[in-house]
Write an enzyme that holds these catalytic residues in place. Structure first.
Site, PDB file in Angstrom:
ATOM      1  N   LYS A   8       0.831  -1.205   0.000  1.00 55.94           N
ATOM      2  CA  LYS A   8       0.000   0.000   0.000  1.00 55.94           C
ATOM      3  C   LYS A   8       0.863   1.252   0.000  1.00 55.94           C
ATOM      4  O   LYS A   8       0.656   2.180  -0.790  1.00 55.94           O
ATOM      5  CB  LYS A   8      -0.920  -0.011   1.217  1.00 55.94           C
ATOM      6  CG  LYS A   8      -1.914   1.141   1.279  1.00 55.94           C
ATOM      7  CD  LYS A   8      -2.801   1.062   2.522  1.00 55.94           C
ATOM      8  CE  LYS A   8      -3.664  -0.167   2.482  1.00 55.94           C
ATOM      9  NZ  LYS A   8      -4.560  -0.257   3.676  1.00 55.94           N
ATOM     10  N   ARG A  30      -3.440   3.191   8.736  1.00 56.77           N
ATOM     11  CA  ARG A  30      -3.800   1.930   8.082  1.00 56.77           C
ATOM     12  C   ARG A  30      -2.583   1.022   7.968  1.00 56.77           C
ATOM     13  O   ARG A  30      -1.465   1.486   7.755  1.00 56.77           O
ATOM     14  CB  ARG A  30      -4.356   2.163   6.673  1.00 56.77           C
ATOM     15  CG  ARG A  30      -5.590   3.050   6.590  1.00 56.77           C
ATOM     16  CD  ARG A  30      -5.871   3.355   5.120  1.00 56.77           C
ATOM     17  NE  ARG A  30      -6.932   4.321   4.937  1.00 56.77           N
ATOM     18  CZ  ARG A  30      -8.199   4.005   4.625  1.00 56.77           C
ATOM     19  NH1 ARG A  30      -8.532   2.754   4.479  1.00 56.77           N
ATOM     20  NH2 ARG A  30      -9.102   4.951   4.459  1.00 56.77           N
ATOM     21  N   GLY A  83      -8.461  -6.956   5.131  1.00 56.42           N
ATOM     22  CA  GLY A  83      -9.253  -7.101   6.339  1.00 56.42           C
ATOM     23  C   GLY A  83      -8.580  -7.829   7.482  1.00 56.42           C
ATOM     24  O   GLY A  83      -9.170  -8.014   8.540  1.00 56.42           O
ATOM     25  N   MET A  96      -5.670  -6.954   9.132  1.00 59.20           N
ATOM     26  CA  MET A  96      -5.025  -6.116  10.143  1.00 59.20           C
ATOM     27  C   MET A  96      -5.852  -4.849  10.336  1.00 59.20           C
ATOM     28  O   MET A  96      -6.899  -4.682   9.731  1.00 59.20           O
ATOM     29  CB  MET A  96      -3.580  -5.841   9.738  1.00 59.20           C
ATOM     30  CG  MET A  96      -2.719  -7.101   9.822  1.00 59.20           C
ATOM     31  SD  MET A  96      -1.010  -6.820   9.367  1.00 59.20           S
ATOM     32  CE  MET A  96      -1.154  -6.450   7.631  1.00 59.20           C
ATOM     33  N   ARG A 107      -3.996  -1.559  -5.476  1.00 55.10           N
ATOM     34  CA  ARG A 107      -3.213  -2.796  -5.321  1.00 55.10           C
ATOM     35  C   ARG A 107      -3.701  -3.786  -6.363  1.00 55.10           C
ATOM     36  O   ARG A 107      -4.774  -3.614  -6.955  1.00 55.10           O
ATOM     37  CB  ARG A 107      -3.403  -3.372  -3.917  1.00 55.10           C
ATOM     38  CG  ARG A 107      -4.841  -3.727  -3.583  1.00 55.10           C
ATOM     39  CD  ARG A 107      -5.011  -4.075  -2.116  1.00 55.10           C
ATOM     40  NE  ARG A 107      -6.421  -4.283  -1.779  1.00 55.10           N
ATOM     41  CZ  ARG A 107      -6.881  -4.371  -0.543  1.00 55.10           C
ATOM     42  NH1 ARG A 107      -6.056  -4.240   0.479  1.00 55.10           N
ATOM     43  NH2 ARG A 107      -8.167  -4.574  -0.300  1.00 55.10           N
ATOM     44  N   HIS A 109      -4.850 -45.723  -0.921  1.00 58.33           N
ATOM     45  CA  HIS A 109      -5.589 -46.266  -2.066  1.00 58.33           C
ATOM     46  C   HIS A 109      -6.741 -45.354  -2.464  1.00 58.33           C
ATOM     47  O   HIS A 109      -6.952 -45.066  -3.646  1.00 58.33           O
ATOM     48  CB  HIS A 109      -6.116 -47.667  -1.716  1.00 58.33           C
ATOM     49  CG  HIS A 109      -6.923 -48.304  -2.805  1.00 58.33           C
ATOM     50  ND1 HIS A 109      -8.301 -48.231  -2.852  1.00 58.33           N
ATOM     51  CD2 HIS A 109      -6.549 -48.983  -3.912  1.00 58.33           C
ATOM     52  CE1 HIS A 109      -8.739 -48.864  -3.916  1.00 58.33           C
ATOM     53  NE2 HIS A 109      -7.698 -49.340  -4.582  1.00 58.33           N
ATOM     54  N   ARG A 133      -1.856 -49.164 -15.335  1.00 55.11           N
ATOM     55  CA  ARG A 133      -1.709 -50.156 -14.269  1.00 55.11           C
ATOM     56  C   ARG A 133      -2.576 -51.359 -14.608  1.00 55.11           C
ATOM     57  O   ARG A 133      -3.796 -51.337 -14.405  1.00 55.11           O
ATOM     58  CB  ARG A 133      -2.107 -49.536 -12.929  1.00 55.11           C
ATOM     59  CG  ARG A 133      -1.116 -48.498 -12.439  1.00 55.11           C
ATOM     60  CD  ARG A 133      -1.717 -47.515 -11.487  1.00 55.11           C
ATOM     61  NE  ARG A 133      -2.595 -46.594 -12.203  1.00 55.11           N
ATOM     62  CZ  ARG A 133      -2.869 -45.361 -11.799  1.00 55.11           C
ATOM     63  NH1 ARG A 133      -2.334 -44.888 -10.706  1.00 55.11           N
ATOM     64  NH2 ARG A 133      -3.682 -44.595 -12.500  1.00 55.11           N
ATOM     65  N   SER A 149      11.168 -44.822 -15.809  1.00 56.59           N
ATOM     66  CA  SER A 149      10.047 -44.053 -15.278  1.00 56.59           C
ATOM     67  C   SER A 149      10.140 -44.102 -13.759  1.00 56.59           C
ATOM     68  O   SER A 149      10.116 -45.182 -13.162  1.00 56.59           O
ATOM     69  CB  SER A 149       8.712 -44.632 -15.741  1.00 56.59           C
ATOM     70  OG  SER A 149       7.635 -43.889 -15.203  1.00 56.59           O
ATOM     71  N   GLY A 178       8.946 -44.188 -10.295  1.00 59.09           N
ATOM     72  CA  GLY A 178       7.746 -44.415  -9.487  1.00 59.09           C
ATOM     73  C   GLY A 178       7.958 -43.756  -8.136  1.00 59.09           C
ATOM     74  O   GLY A 178       8.412 -44.395  -7.187  1.00 59.09           O
ATOM     75  N   THR A 179       7.670 -42.476  -8.063  1.00 66.07           N
ATOM     76  CA  THR A 179       8.116 -41.685  -6.914  1.00 66.07           C
ATOM     77  C   THR A 179       7.338 -41.968  -5.638  1.00 66.07           C
ATOM     78  O   THR A 179       7.809 -41.626  -4.551  1.00 66.07           O
ATOM     79  CB  THR A 179       8.051 -40.181  -7.239  1.00 66.07           C
ATOM     80  OG1 THR A 179       6.747 -39.868  -7.742  1.00 66.07           O
ATOM     81  CG2 THR A 179       9.105 -39.820  -8.261  1.00 66.07           C
ATOM     82  N   ASN A 180       6.156 -42.602  -5.739  1.00 65.99           N
ATOM     83  CA  ASN A 180       5.469 -42.979  -4.508  1.00 65.99           C
ATOM     84  C   ASN A 180       6.320 -43.994  -3.731  1.00 65.99           C
ATOM     85  O   ASN A 180       6.634 -43.807  -2.560  1.00 65.99           O
ATOM     86  CB  ASN A 180       4.096 -43.578  -4.814  1.00 65.99           C
ATOM     87  CG  ASN A 180       3.175 -42.587  -5.491  1.00 65.99           C
ATOM     88  OD1 ASN A 180       3.367 -41.382  -5.379  1.00 65.99           O
ATOM     89  ND2 ASN A 180       2.190 -43.091  -6.204  1.00 65.99           N
ATOM     90  N   ASP A 181       6.697 -45.085  -4.414  1.00 62.37           N
ATOM     91  CA  ASP A 181       7.509 -46.101  -3.752  1.00 62.37           C
ATOM     92  C   ASP A 181       8.947 -45.637  -3.550  1.00 62.37           C
ATOM     93  O   ASP A 181       9.594 -46.013  -2.564  1.00 62.37           O
ATOM     94  CB  ASP A 181       7.494 -47.392  -4.569  1.00 62.37           C
ATOM     95  CG  ASP A 181       6.240 -48.215  -4.311  1.00 62.37           C
ATOM     96  OD1 ASP A 181       5.480 -47.851  -3.394  1.00 62.37           O
ATOM     97  OD2 ASP A 181       6.004 -49.204  -5.030  1.00 62.37           O
ATOM     98  N   CYS A 199       6.050 -41.084 -13.068  1.00 59.02           N
ATOM     99  CA  CYS A 199       4.645 -41.485 -13.141  1.00 59.02           C
ATOM    100  C   CYS A 199       3.991 -41.590 -11.769  1.00 59.02           C
ATOM    101  O   CYS A 199       2.860 -42.048 -11.665  1.00 59.02           O
ATOM    102  CB  CYS A 199       4.503 -42.812 -13.885  1.00 59.02           C
ATOM    103  SG  CYS A 199       5.290 -44.207 -13.048  1.00 59.02           S
ATOM    104  N   TYR A 254       9.480 -36.164 -19.589  1.00 59.82           N
ATOM    105  CA  TYR A 254       8.038 -36.001 -19.421  1.00 59.82           C
ATOM    106  C   TYR A 254       7.656 -36.215 -17.961  1.00 59.82           C
ATOM    107  O   TYR A 254       8.420 -36.770 -17.159  1.00 59.82           O
ATOM    108  CB  TYR A 254       7.263 -36.992 -20.305  1.00 59.82           C
ATOM    109  CG  TYR A 254       7.401 -38.430 -19.879  1.00 59.82           C
ATOM    110  CD1 TYR A 254       6.551 -38.974 -18.921  1.00 59.82           C
ATOM    111  CD2 TYR A 254       8.379 -39.250 -20.431  1.00 59.82           C
ATOM    112  CE1 TYR A 254       6.679 -40.289 -18.514  1.00 59.82           C
ATOM    113  CE2 TYR A 254       8.519 -40.570 -20.034  1.00 59.82           C
ATOM    114  CZ  TYR A 254       7.674 -41.080 -19.070  1.00 59.82           C
ATOM    115  OH  TYR A 254       7.807 -42.381 -18.654  1.00 59.82           O
TER     116      TYR A 254
END
Length: 895
Positions: free
Chosen positions: A34, A104, A113, A115, A343, A462, A569, A783, A785-788, A851, A871
């Site tokens: 401001k 202000r 709103g 502060m 703003r 899951h 899958r 590829s 498998g970033t979960n595991d 993936c 990718y």
């Protein structure tokens, strides 16, 4: 701190810019958004009431110093006040020609709103009498006076605002008027007296009012609502707020005066047209507080046409100057227009997209800037139903959990998959499937349901994975839910919801509501979104594929801009009703002939699945992951079988039919126990299962290549990529690839056709990543498998962690982020980097992608871009988000 400049006049913005090294973001950090903009507008010649800014550095020093002004700060405030007096010709506290000011807040990032603000500072009994003589308008004077006491009492002295409103309500009732603006001067004088009694600490000395108000604004930086807002908006807590002291101008000086708030474009739709609200004869808080019914801004053209034209011209000028949609506050004081602040305006997701696209078309910003201005989660809004704003106003919130799959869903609570499917498909009833957690054999109910709600599980449970895959709104891990499967009820804070009761869930926020809320469905065919995403496609270097198991998913993914399938899958296909008996027969038998018969029965189903995928992705690559989970997942649980066995034994005397069923259950239970593993996650699954039962993965590869040849014979273009999961040692991959590639070549020889194909592996075990140079000898693509990979790198269970210690870790700051939601850059990211470098050292043209669920997370996508991946692959519903995030990564980190 001696010599520190704590205060800058609005006409000193150039000096602040110099102090910040010419960096406008540095000016905003110092003066707040401001204050910086007030100084900039003053420099531009926009009519801004004179004033000055006390810096964010002063705020931080005040808070760090035990809530005391830093040395020299108050002296500079008084000096700046003197300069304002000189420029206005008025004196602070002088009854003969009084200067009144506002106080202000103004942080670097807008926090509307959150502060505190105090108006009309400098008013007391003597000043009020003098101002009444000067203006000849007692009503205006005492209206301003009562506002000061009310705001000061609430903001500085901590009195509940309700006590002041009760007094106003009583006087409106006695006077027989509807609004404060209709109260006469005598009543306003009486109100001032009553307000003063309610605020006994109100100081009459103007400079003491200013000092206390400034301190209150500083303290409001650490107020609960401000902290909560910053947490929600991702704003740092160490920035502090500036304080802007500005000459008061008054919109409550009669019918030639007004006050309002306006946007330079429509903040809801993005339409390039000024929108806003205003009031005649009012002050600013009247507009935002909703005390009086406001007028739409276009009516100002009738009430005060010259002021409207001036404001429209200034709004257009400010938008061009800042190259951004502006949110402006203005006051008209007796025919003179003043701009109190500007703003960047808050806007809806739809408006953000349209404004960015329009401004690029208008030449205000570049296409790159347009792409960078839209947040990926704003694109997400276009893809999922949302609850209407009207319905949320009356909604009854039950509980809150993890917001794992966005969108709004409304339905009858159904506590098992079969009922959810029957109600949805047979009876036409919308359902929310409610479970403690879901399992693979719940998929049919999940697909039929409108949404999914579980009391346990995390972001990669899951329920979460399937929900995101199929675009189902889902809230998981709602620990407050006590689900009684026997009674078919769930209880929250003593409230019992029975099966068949209406509930509503918001997968975007994680909130669960009681009852049936109304929804609205955004449209991804929005032309401005399509335009913006097309620009993103021109900028990005990462390709975007989709995780898709069925043709309908693949077709949706392609509509959303996917450039292939990064993960199919195959095990999901085995759970369908007509296939599961064949799968279970294949698992249960120890006879090779019976197993071959079962696999022969599965072959046409798998072939048809892959034909559908190849047709949907005509000309684009399709990565098909061979069976990954352990076999026991396709059988009933040992606990369920044991219970069934006990129940049947009770009924054993009833005859041969029960005895036969007992024998059957005993046989299945024995096989389940034989397949039992202490840690199936690291057991016989993936490539290990293919080595132990090679005929199973050979059947899958035969189905893939027969399907590819059939579609190619139709004239389609096919590019199958066969992915072998869970490799940890190069010899596993070598052994399995030799077997499977031989099967593929045999199929192509039988068909008399050659198709373009690749074999690769999923990198989800750290050892595979660390030996990627060896693995790449037998893999044409990787590829991640970033979960595991995250699970095995951290050594934690993704299915258990989010409902247990991981949440505590995040709350305590032990971990800054959930590693299952955003890739862990120092650990998992480093392992990925080693795999990329090692793999490409052996095979420079190695195709590498991701993936896991991280493939749809913008920060994880940025890391993938940085690592040089080819990718990312994600749920079809996150493909547009990934397209935008990949483009933003390319702009920020050119390769």
């Amino acid at each position: 701190m001696a010599g520190t400049k704590w205060v800058y006049g609005f006409d000193e913005v150039a000096e602040a810019e110099k102090q910040a090294g010419g960096d406008w973001e540095g000016v905003r950090a110092l003066l707040g958004g401001k204050g910086a903009n007030l100084g900039d507008m003053t420099r531009l010649g926009v009519p801004v009431p004179p004033g000055y800014t006390v810096t964010t550095e002063a705020c931080l020093a005040y808070l760090a110093g035990g809530e005391a002004f830093p040395p020299g700060c108050w002296d500079q405030i008084e000096e700046a006040l003197g300069r304002v007096e000189k420029s206005t010709g008025k004196r602070f506290g002088d009854p003969e020609n009084p200067l009144l000011v506002s106080c202000r807040s103004g942080a670097k990032f807008s926090m509307p709103g959150m502060m505190d603000t105090v108006l009309n500072i400098g008013m007391n009994d003597e000043v009020a009498a003098g101002l009444a003589r000067l203006t000849g308008d007692e009503r205006f004077v005492y209206d301003s006076y009562r506002r000061l006491v009310q705001m000061f009492g609430a903001v500085v002295l901590g009195q509940p605002d309700e006590v002041f409103e009760e007094v106003l309500e009583e006087h409106r009732r006695e006077a027989g008027v509807a609004t404060d603006s209709e109260l006469p001067a005598e009543r306003l004088k009486a109100i001032v007296v009553e307000f003063r009694r309610l605020a006994p600490g109100f100081p009459t000395e103007p400079k003491e009012q200013l000092r206390l108000a400034t301190e209150a604004v500083f303290r409001s930086w650490n107020g609960k609502r401000a902290i909560d807002y910053r947490n929600a908006a991702g704003i740092a807590h160490d920035l502090g707020t500036a304080v802007n002291i500005q000459t008061m101008v008054f919109g409550n000086m009669g019918n030639g005066s007004a006050t309002g708030v306006a946007m330079s474009r429509n903040a809801t739709t993005g339409e390039p047209k000024i929108e806003g609200d205003y009031l005649i004869n009012a002050q600013g808080e009247d507009v935002v507080a909703g005390i009086r019914a406001t007028k739409p801004l276009e009516q100002l053209a009738d009430d005060l046409p010259e002021m409207y034209d001036q404001f429209a011209a200034i709004a257009a000028r400010l938008e061009r100057h800042y190259r951004e949609m502006q949110d402006m506050e203005f006051t008209v004081e007796r025919g003179k227009l003043w701009i109190l602040q500007t703003r960047a305006g808050k806007r809806t997701a739809q408006a953000a997209v349209r404004i960015a696209a329009d401004m690029a078309d208008e030449g205000l910003i570049t296409r790159e800037e347009a792409v960078m201005r839209v947040k990926p989660d704003q694109v997400d809004f276009f893809l999922h139903p949302q609850f209407s704003a009207e319905s949320l106003k009356e909604a009854s919130q039950l509980a809150k959990g993890l917001n794992v799959s966005p969108g709004a869903a409304v339905g009858l609570a159904a506590f098992d998959a079969d009922l959810a499917e029957r109600w949805a498909k047979v009876d036409g009833k919308p359902t929310i499937m409610v479970r403690p957690e879901t399992k693979p054999d719940d998929v049919h109910g999940m697909l039929a349901a409108e949404g999914i709600l579980t009391s346990r599980g995390g972001r990669t449970s899951h329920a979460a994975l399937v929900a995101r895959q199929f675009g189902k709104p889902a809230v998981v891990g709602v620990a407050e839910l006590d689900i009684d499967m026997a009674a078919r009820t769930m209880t929250v804070a003593g409230q019992v919801i029975k099966e068949g009761d209406w509930i509503s869930i918001d997968g975007t926020s994680g909130v669960v509501y009681l009852g049936r809320l109304a929804t609205v469905v955004p449209d991804i065919s929005d032309p401005w979104l399509m335009k913006l995403l097309s620009w993103a496609d021109e900028l990005r270097t990462l390709r975007v594929r989709a995780n898709a198991d069925y043709p309908v998913d693949a077709e949706r993914a392609r509509r959303y801009g996917a450039e292939g399938i990064g993960l199919t899958r195959t095990e999901h296909m085995f759970f369908e009703t007509e296939r599961l008996p064949l799968v279970q027969k294949m698992i249960m038998t120890t006879d090779p002939a019976e197993r071959a018969e079962a696999l022969e029965g599965l072959l046409p189903y798998q072939r048809a699945d892959f034909e559908g995928l190849f047709r949907a992705m005509d000309g684009l690559p399709v990565i098909i992951r061979l069976i990954d989970p352990p076999l026991h997942e396709f059988l009933p649980s040992a606990a369920d079988l044991t219970k069934r066995f006990i129940d049947l034994k009770v009924e054993e005397a009833k005859g041969a039919q029960v005895a036969a069923e007992i024998a059957e259950v005993e046989g299945v239970l024995a096989r389940v126990e034989a397949l039992h593993e202490a840690n199936p996650m690291l057991g016989t699954r993936g490539v290990r299962l293919g080595i132990m039962i090679p005929e199973l993965t050979r059947m899958q590869v035969r189905a893939i290549f027969e399907a590819a040849c059939n579609v190619a014979r139709e004239g389609g273009k096919v590019h199958p990529e066969v992915m072998i999961p869970l490799t940890s040692h190069v010899n596993e991959l070598k052994w399995q690839r030799e077997v499977l590639e031989a099967e593929a070549r045999q199929v192509m020889a039988e068909q008399g056709l050659q198709v373009d194909y690749m074999f690769g592996t999923m990198i989800e075990i750290p050892r595979a990543a660390l030996t990627a140079d060896e693995v790449a000898q037998y893999a044409e693509f990787f590829s991640f498998g970033t979960n595991d990979l995250t699970q095995t790198t951290f050594g934690i269970s993704r299915d258990d962690a989010e409902s247990g210690f991981l949440m505590r870790y995040l709350q305590e700051g032990i971990l800054e982020e959930n590693p299952f939601a955003t890739l862990d850059r120092p650990g998992v990211g480093r392992i990925m980097r080693l795999a990329v470098e090692g793999g490409r050292a052996t095979r420079p043209d190695l195709e590498i992608g991701i993936c896991g669920e991280h493939g749809g997370d913008p920060r994880s996508i940025a890391l993938c871009h940085e690592l040089g991946l080819d990718y990312v692959s994600c749920s079809p519903f996150r493909v547009p988000i990934a397209r935008l995030a990949a483009a933003q990564a390319a702009v920020e980190m050119p390769r």
